[in-house]
Design a protein around this motif. Structure first.
Motif, short mmCIF file in Angstrom:
data_model
loop_
_atom_site.label_atom_id
_atom_site.label_comp_id
_atom_site.label_asym_id
_atom_site.label_seq_id
_atom_site.Cartn_x
_atom_site.Cartn_y
_atom_site.Cartn_z
N ASP A 178 -11.45 -3.34 -6.21
CA ASP A 178 -10.73 -2.12 -6.59
C ASP A 178 -10.77 -1.99 -8.12
O ASP A 178 -10.17 -2.79 -8.83
CB ASP A 178 -9.29 -2.22 -6.06
CG ASP A 178 -8.46 -0.98 -6.40
OD1 ASP A 178 -8.89 -0.17 -7.24
OD2 ASP A 178 -7.36 -0.85 -5.83
N ASN B 35 0.81 -1.23 0.00
CA ASN B 35 0.00 0.00 0.00
C ASN B 35 0.84 1.27 0.00
O ASN B 35 0.33 2.38 -0.02
CB ASN B 35 -1.01 0.00 1.16
CG ASN B 35 -0.34 -0.23 2.48
OD1 ASN B 35 0.88 -0.43 2.56
ND2 ASN B 35 -1.13 -0.22 3.54
N VAL C 227 -13.08 0.41 -4.06
CA VAL C 227 -12.19 1.47 -4.54
C VAL C 227 -12.53 1.77 -5.99
O VAL C 227 -12.77 0.86 -6.78
CB VAL C 227 -10.70 1.06 -4.45
CG1 VAL C 227 -9.80 2.20 -4.88
CG2 VAL C 227 -10.34 0.57 -3.06
N THR D 183 -15.91 0.67 3.76
CA THR D 183 -15.11 1.81 3.29
C THR D 183 -15.23 1.97 1.78
O THR D 183 -15.24 0.98 1.05
CB THR D 183 -13.61 1.57 3.60
OG1 THR D 183 -13.48 1.22 4.97
CG2 THR D 183 -12.78 2.81 3.31
N ASN E 195 -10.71 4.22 -8.88
CA ASN E 195 -9.71 5.21 -9.27
C ASN E 195 -9.80 5.37 -10.77
O ASN E 195 -9.51 4.43 -11.52
CB ASN E 195 -8.32 4.72 -8.84
CG ASN E 195 -7.27 5.80 -9.02
OD1 ASN E 195 -6.74 6.34 -8.07
ND2 ASN E 195 -6.94 6.12 -10.27
N LYS F 200 -2.50 1.93 -3.31
CA LYS F 200 -2.63 2.53 -1.99
C LYS F 200 -3.71 1.86 -1.13
O LYS F 200 -3.55 1.69 0.06
CB LYS F 200 -2.96 4.01 -2.19
CG LYS F 200 -2.81 4.85 -0.96
CD LYS F 200 -2.93 6.32 -1.33
CE LYS F 200 -3.04 7.16 -0.07
NZ LYS F 200 -3.39 8.54 -0.40
N TYR F 201 -4.83 1.52 -1.78
CA TYR F 201 -5.94 0.93 -1.02
C TYR F 201 -6.06 -0.57 -1.28
O TYR F 201 -7.07 -1.19 -1.00
CB TYR F 201 -7.26 1.61 -1.40
CG TYR F 201 -7.21 3.10 -1.17
CD1 TYR F 201 -7.19 3.61 0.13
CD2 TYR F 201 -7.15 3.99 -2.25
CE1 TYR F 201 -7.13 4.97 0.35
CE2 TYR F 201 -7.09 5.35 -2.03
CZ TYR F 201 -7.07 5.83 -0.74
OH TYR F 201 -7.01 7.18 -0.51
N CYS F 202 -5.03 -1.13 -1.90
CA CYS F 202 -5.12 -2.51 -2.33
C CYS F 202 -3.76 -3.15 -2.11
O CYS F 202 -2.96 -3.27 -3.03
CB CYS F 202 -5.51 -2.53 -3.82
SG CYS F 202 -5.82 -4.14 -4.48
N ASN F 203 -3.52 -3.52 -0.88
CA ASN F 203 -2.21 -4.02 -0.50
C ASN F 203 -2.07 -5.50 -0.90
O ASN F 203 -2.28 -6.39 -0.09
CB ASN F 203 -2.03 -3.84 1.01
CG ASN F 203 -0.65 -4.23 1.47
OD1 ASN F 203 0.15 -4.75 0.71
ND2 ASN F 203 -0.38 -3.99 2.75
N ASN G 42 -13.18 4.20 -1.22
CA ASN G 42 -12.17 5.18 -1.62
C ASN G 42 -12.39 5.47 -3.09
O ASN G 42 -12.36 4.55 -3.91
CB ASN G 42 -10.76 4.61 -1.42
CG ASN G 42 -10.45 4.43 0.05
OD1 ASN G 42 -10.40 5.39 0.81
ND2 ASN G 42 -10.29 3.19 0.45
N THR H 68 -14.42 -3.25 1.46
CA THR H 68 -13.91 -2.00 0.89
C THR H 68 -14.14 -1.95 -0.61
O THR H 68 -13.93 -2.95 -1.30
CB THR H 68 -12.38 -1.90 1.14
OG1 THR H 68 -12.15 -2.04 2.54
CG2 THR H 68 -11.83 -0.56 0.68
N LEU I 49 -12.49 -6.96 -0.85
CA LEU I 49 -11.95 -5.71 -1.41
C LEU I 49 -12.12 -5.76 -2.92
O LEU I 49 -11.64 -6.68 -3.57
CB LEU I 49 -10.46 -5.59 -1.05
CG LEU I 49 -9.66 -4.50 -1.76
CD1 LEU I 49 -10.16 -3.12 -1.40
CD2 LEU I 49 -8.18 -4.62 -1.42
#
Lengths: 253, 424
Positions: free
Chosen positions: B289, B46, B318, B348, B320, B52-55, B350, B316, B287
């Motif tokens: 993303d 991350n 995300v 969450t 982007n 960053k939001y996806c380790n 993002n 989560t 998650l």
């Protein structure tokens, strides 16, 4: 039909209803009038079960049941209907799907089977005519992009579909031109029967020319300060609220 | 930002190298570049700006400590087939001729990578640069025997192609499916790519697709991701569009513990058009993303993105979305919108729009909104006798359908709607 006793309700620290008493029987139309901020819409919201308000005292018996113990959906299923002052737009949910869900959930509550699709569509067709609602509106998302008048007609259309025992019309006349007002009122009059009742909340006498009340109540500062027959509304129209305001403000101080 | 390197990549390289033979359809130069990049850069943590939001490094360390590559063979996929589509099956990264339908449609050519001639092999990696991203490098280094699909010039496929990526393992495994899809000029195709995990063990899928959409060609593309709790994936899509070409993709993610989508579209010629739509619904610790890149390189092109998500529990989401408008890309129209609903206080979202505009005569806009379920609408429905649960279902369904209804393959749309509604 409904018996409201010493009803007090607050929002946050502020007490808005300060002891409402009202008795309504089947077949009656009651108008509730009053200046801005007197608590008219709060009364409607509290009866419908909006959770923003806290009932601090009093009781409401609706057809033998303690209304305040029921969830908003159960109040509706028991036959209470609120025509919203500001109907909510719900993008993506079609009017038809919405009404079908409502009709069938109310039927399920009463232990009845789902309404057959054919009967449901026939009912939609019949009730649409009552408020001169375009068939196309039925397939559109609930209230989305509707004009002010269409939204209010849609409220009355929903009322017609759900056939409630007690309907509360919360400033249904606001934002309506004279033609829409006439359509809405004639819809209400057509649905009126000896078995149902109405609470008509309004600022103006205008609506009451079309929906003639049996009783008129004046709400001021969270209380009903005066009740009378339909002539009371005319009197208010002529004199305004100032006299009432003065009288009760001096009384309270 | 300089990303800290960990030894995760080295561990993966060692484990996979010992169980798989050398990739023989990618030239040595690319293979060694890929390994070198991977060794040097490592799997992103991350601290890496794009992750960053996806380790992924953290997930590898935690969930793939013992990669054993115990992959199962798969013999029957009938229940996953669509009735009205040609099925291409990829099992654990390798194209399966046996499980795939005979491609009887005129103008359709398919070859496994290992059967490609030199021209075909040289196409591998022309859009996905091995030195751009660790997962492109990883896929290149250990690529499965994927396929090259070509739709001939002027052919309009009358039936959708359903590519089923099946993974199945009995111990922690990593698979690297890959494909190349070429649409010749004036051709048109509908391609559904679906990812499922039918084994009883975790599989990390590192998917890579390169798609070339020729002049005036049109690709309707659907991505359906439903791998369940054992599914972990990074999916890279590199698309390039020719003049007057059109690319529409709708990506639906209904499950998967980790789903990272890198969707990069190069609008490489004038008057082309791309639409990316996405919907995801996450629960527990999932998650999802979605990273998109719309690279407007030439004038008079249009792009549009709509991504929506519903996140529940501790999951989560995300989004982007990067839009490049290069200096030559005058008269660009580029729009982007991301809308999300949080169903839990621990969930969450993002979301980050990134617009980099170097041309002066363009129309670009972006919007994003994240909120809870609309309580005013819930009350309105309650007031009509509709209970809280049904009201929520109606509203979430309506929210999702704005994206799901873009699926024009009726059978797929119904399948996804049913799966989604049953999950609510």
């Amino acid at each position: 039909m409904i018996s409201i006793k010493n009803l007090h309700a607050s929002i946050g620290e502020k007490e808005i209803l300060r002891g409402i008493n009202l008795e309504i029987k089947a077949g009656e139309i009651h108008a509730v009038m009053g200046p801005n901020g007197s608590g008219k819409s709060t009364l409607a919201s509290v009866l419908a079960g909006r959770t923003d308000y806290e009932v601090t005292q009093g009781e409401v018996i609706f057809n033998g049941k303690n209304l305040l113990d029921l969830s908003p959906e159960d109040r509706a299923r028991e036959g209470l209907f609120l025509a919203f002052q500001y109907p909510v737009e719900i993008p993506g949910v079609s009017n038809i799907n919405f009404l079908k869900t409502a009709v069938n959930e109310i039927r399920a509550y009463k232990g009845q089977e789902d309404m057959p699709a054919k009967d449901f569509l026939a009912l939609v067709k019949e009730k649409q005519k009552l408020v001169e609602l375009d068939g196309k509106l039925a397939n559109r998302s609930v209230n989305e992009g509707f004009s002010g008048g269409e939204k209010k007609r849609n409220e009355i259309f929903q009322m017609a579909m759900l056939n409630p025992k007690l309907a509360i019309l919360d400033e249904t006349d606001s934002g309506l031109d004279i033609d829409a007002l006439r359509i809405v009122a004639s819809g209400v009059n057509a649905l009126k029967s000896k078995d149902n009742a109405y609470i008509v909340i309004t600022h103006y006498q205008r609506l009451l020319d079309y929906i003639v009340p049996d009783f008129v109540h004046i709400l001021y500062n969270g209380k009903i300060v005066k009740s009378g027959g339909k002539e009371l509304a005319l009197e208010l129209e002529a004199k305004g609220y100032d006299e009432i305001k003065e009288k009760f403000e001096s009384l309270e101080s | 930002m300089i990303a800290e390197k960990t030894n995760t990549a080295q561990v993966i390289i060692d484990k996979i190298s010992s169980t798989s033979s050398k990739v023989n359809f990618i030239d040595n130069d690319k293979l060694s570049k890929a390994l070198l990049y991977l060794e040097n850069k490592g799997i992103p943590t991350n601290k890496h700006e794009e992750y960053k939001y996806c380790n992924v490094d953290g997930i590898f360390k935690k969930e793939f400590k013992n990669i054993e590559q115990k992959l199962n063979s798969v013999t029957d996929i009938n229940k996953y087939k669509l009735n009205n589509a040609l099925t291409i099956v990829v099992v654990n990264g390798n194209y399966s001729e046996k499980l795939s339908d005979k491609l009887i449609l005129k103008g359709l050519h398919l070859n496994a990578f290992s059967n490609l001639d030199n021209d075909g092999k040289n196409l591998i990696g022309t859009l996905a640069n091995v030195e751009s991203d660790a997962f492109v490098a990883l896929n290149t280094a250990f690529c499965g025997d994927g396929f090259h699909l070509k739709i001939a010039d002027n052919e309009q496929l009358q039936m959708p192609i359903h590519i089923l990526y099946v993974s199945s393992a009995s111990a922690e495994s990593l698979v690297n499916p890959r494909n190349i899809i070429e649409l010749g000029k004036n051709s048109e195709a509908t391609i559904i790519e679906e990812q499922i995990n039918i084994g009883d063990s975790k599989v990390f899928t590192n998917f890579l697709s390169e798609k070339f959409i020729g002049e005036n060609a049109k690709l309707n593309s659907y991505t359906f991701q439903n791998e369940g709790n054992n599914g972990y994936s990074v999916n890279t899509n590199n698309i390039t569009l020719g003049r007057y070409a059109k690319y529409d993709n709708t990506t639906i993610t209904l499950s998967g513990t980790l789903v990272r989508n890198n969707h990069q579209v190069v609008l490489a010629a004038q008057n082309c058009e791309a639409h990316l739509n996405g919907f995801f619904s996450t629960k527990s610790n999932q998650l999802v993303d979605n990273h998109t890149l719309m690279d407007h390189q030439m004038p008079n092109c249009e792009s549009n993105e709509l991504y929506k998500g519903i996140v529940n529990d501790k999951s989560t989401g995300v989004f982007n979305g990067k839009i490049f408008v290069r200096r030559d890309a005058q008269k660009t129209n580029a729009y982007q919108s991301s809308k999300n609903i949080l169903l839990s206080d621990d969930a969450t979202i993002n979301t980050k729009p990134q617009l980099e505009i170097y041309a002066d005569d363009v129309k670009c806009s972006h919007g994003t909104s994240t909120g809870k379920i609309d309580e005013a609408a819930v009350f309105y429905l309650n007031a009509r006798g509709i209970g809280r649960e049904s009201a929520k279902k109606l509203l979430l369904n309506a929210f999702a359908q704005e994206v799901i209804n873009k699926i024009e393959v009726e059978e797929l749309k119904e399948k996804i709607l049913n799966l989604f509604e049953n999950e609510l």
